[in-house]
Design an enzyme around this catalytic site. Sequence first.
Site, PDB file in Angstrom:
ATOM      1  N   ILE A 126       1.041  -1.173  -0.144  1.00  0.00           N
ATOM      2  CA  ILE A 126       0.302   0.064   0.157  1.00  0.00           C
ATOM      3  C   ILE A 126       0.972   1.149   0.069  1.00  0.00           C
ATOM      4  O   ILE A 126       0.740   2.747  -1.001  1.00  0.00           O
ATOM      5  CB  ILE A 126      -1.029  -0.195   0.485  1.00  0.00           C
ATOM      6  CG1 ILE A 126      -1.895  -1.612   1.395  1.00  0.00           C
ATOM      7  CG2 ILE A 126      -1.563   0.957   1.210  1.00  0.00           C
ATOM      8  CD1 ILE A 126      -2.647  -1.312   2.626  1.00  0.00           C
ATOM      9  N   SER A 178      -7.008  -1.403  10.695  1.00  0.00           N
ATOM     10  CA  SER A 178      -7.393  -2.275   9.898  1.00  0.00           C
ATOM     11  C   SER A 178      -8.840  -1.912  10.141  1.00  0.00           C
ATOM     12  O   SER A 178      -8.828  -2.330  11.721  1.00  0.00           O
ATOM     13  CB  SER A 178      -6.777  -3.326  10.010  1.00  0.00           C
ATOM     14  OG  SER A 178      -7.412  -4.542   9.524  1.00  0.00           O
ATOM     15  N   THR A 196     -10.222  -4.672  10.632  1.00  0.00           N
ATOM     16  CA  THR A 196      -9.915  -5.943  11.937  1.00  0.00           C
ATOM     17  C   THR A 196     -10.475  -5.811  13.453  1.00  0.00           C
ATOM     18  O   THR A 196     -10.301  -6.411  14.167  1.00  0.00           O
ATOM     19  CB  THR A 196      -8.412  -6.852  12.076  1.00  0.00           C
ATOM     20  OG1 THR A 196      -8.385  -7.278  12.855  1.00  0.00           O
ATOM     21  CG2 THR A 196      -6.952  -5.814  12.503  1.00  0.00           C
ATOM     22  N   TYR A 249      -2.247  -9.087  16.228  1.00  0.00           N
ATOM     23  CA  TYR A 249      -2.453  -8.849  14.679  1.00  0.00           C
ATOM     24  C   TYR A 249      -2.884  -7.591  14.879  1.00  0.00           C
ATOM     25  O   TYR A 249      -2.693  -6.124  15.323  1.00  0.00           O
ATOM     26  CB  TYR A 249      -2.110  -8.737  13.391  1.00  0.00           C
ATOM     27  CG  TYR A 249      -1.991  -8.080  12.710  1.00  0.00           C
ATOM     28  CD1 TYR A 249      -1.092  -6.999  12.275  1.00  0.00           C
ATOM     29  CD2 TYR A 249      -4.050  -7.863  11.770  1.00  0.00           C
ATOM     30  CE1 TYR A 249      -2.072  -6.682  11.117  1.00  0.00           C
ATOM     31  CE2 TYR A 249      -3.873  -7.128  10.890  1.00  0.00           C
ATOM     32  CZ  TYR A 249      -2.863  -6.223  10.484  1.00  0.00           C
ATOM     33  OH  TYR A 249      -3.401  -5.077   9.450  1.00  0.00           O
ATOM     34  N   LYS A 304      -3.237  -3.186  16.160  1.00  0.00           N
ATOM     35  CA  LYS A 304      -3.765  -2.106  15.819  1.00  0.00           C
ATOM     36  C   LYS A 304      -4.785  -1.323  16.995  1.00  0.00           C
ATOM     37  O   LYS A 304      -4.524  -0.525  16.614  1.00  0.00           O
ATOM     38  CB  LYS A 304      -4.661  -2.394  14.967  1.00  0.00           C
ATOM     39  CG  LYS A 304      -4.094  -3.433  12.832  1.00  0.00           C
ATOM     40  CD  LYS A 304      -3.086  -2.001  13.523  1.00  0.00           C
ATOM     41  CE  LYS A 304      -2.115  -2.674  11.317  1.00  0.00           C
ATOM     42  NZ  LYS A 304      -0.892  -1.638  11.424  1.00  0.00           N
ATOM     43  N   LEU A 360      -6.617 -13.840  -0.357  1.00  0.00           N
ATOM     44  CA  LEU A 360      -7.388 -14.042  -1.460  1.00  0.00           C
ATOM     45  C   LEU A 360      -6.905 -13.518  -2.481  1.00  0.00           C
ATOM     46  O   LEU A 360      -6.803 -14.635  -3.636  1.00  0.00           O
ATOM     47  CB  LEU A 360      -8.945 -14.228  -1.103  1.00  0.00           C
ATOM     48  CG  LEU A 360     -10.041 -14.641  -2.239  1.00  0.00           C
ATOM     49  CD1 LEU A 360      -9.586 -16.383  -2.080  1.00  0.00           C
ATOM     50  CD2 LEU A 360     -10.835 -13.598  -1.933  1.00  0.00           C
TER      51      LEU A 360
END
Length: 341
Positions: free
Chosen positions: A12, A124, A126, A148, A152, A199
């Site tokens: 990114i 994120s 998440t 993880y 964040k 994916l």
Amino acid sequence: MTVLVTGGAGYIGSHTTLLLLENGYDVVVYDNLSNASRESIRQVEKLAKRPVAFVKGDIRDKATLAATFEKYSIEAVIHFAGLKAVGESVESPLSYYENNVCGTVALCETMASYGCKSMVFSSSATVYGDPQELPITEKAPLQATNPYGRTKLMIEEILRDVWYSDKEWKVMLLRYFNPVGAHESGDIGEDPDGIPNNLMPYIAQTAIGKRAFLSIFGNDYDTRDGTGVRDYIHVMDLAHGHLKALEKLSEIEEVTAVNLGTGKGYSVLEVVAAFEKASGRRIPYKFAPRRQGDIAACYADVSFAKRFLEWEAERDIDAMCTDMWRWQSKHPDGYQHKEET
Ligand code: NAD
Ligand code: UDP
């Protein structure tokens, strides 16, 4: 304006660096190349037709950070640097806390000592854990389900505390949904190390023949076709979101979290179909058991981003797959020059 982009050689970060350069910003990329190649920055320079200052450095290394702030008049930081593999974080949590959390603390300390208090942080989706309501707004309860994600969440809280102690800080927390795709040129893109966890790169490698088939993790979710639903967002739209965030940063009055997604959810089978259409290749797949920790569906409420950043994603799933395929077919083995210079 000079912007320090930590992790700017990564996926990114490299796309955002390119857009910053194209929009007249001066950029200093700061990256330890633990998950990136110097070649991505060379490609960015070629596309932007401008050189980029590059520092090979670790965000935990305050001496190198300080030398970088001494050398350049950095006014804002876009902070991408971090480790991001969920499974690895479960196996090696301390390295995630050390790298992501301690690294961010060292970065903030150095920024403060040079009077640079403006940061756009890569958070994120998440941080929403297993959402109770869809689409997910920024006000949804926060909860991490793995180390993880916890890094964040912790960093978000640390940044809020930093702002609370000193209101000169301007911090935006960008919560990305699922970044995919590549720059339209096909010359920069995602270059995963080894077998991809995510994916879209897995599908792209299957299409090019590097993987025999895709394992679809679960076909018994409560979704329209039983497979997991996610909000995929084109990496160039995401990069644009960062530009908007940077423009708005001076106006904000408190730490502000913004969802960056499209607001649309696609199932695994729908992504497979879109990629087959874009590439003209068949993607063999087999259904496999659910992946531990996966949730059924996750997509963003993007109304705040539209209102506040005056930004919305423009590229659809077909463009995401077409650009991903262009990068994959032009660079089947990713960046060729992995040397760390
Ligand atoms: P990436 O691995 O391609 O980029 C991260 C970059 O940070 C790499 O270039 C790596 O070399 C560098 N880095 C790591 N630790 C460092 C350290 N201690 N010092 C200096 N450099 C360091 O990952 P990405 O997909 O571009 O993600 C960028 C950020 O966005 C990460 O913070 C990630 O957690 C976050 N994010 C990514 C996704 C995603 O699906 N890609 C989703 C949500 C959030
Ligand atoms: N997925 C899959 N096979 C793979 C990788 C992912 O079926 O090889 C599924 C996964 O279960 C999820 C979706 O694809 O439903 C997106 O997964 P990814 O890891 O890309 O993103 P995340 O789960 O972190 O949102």
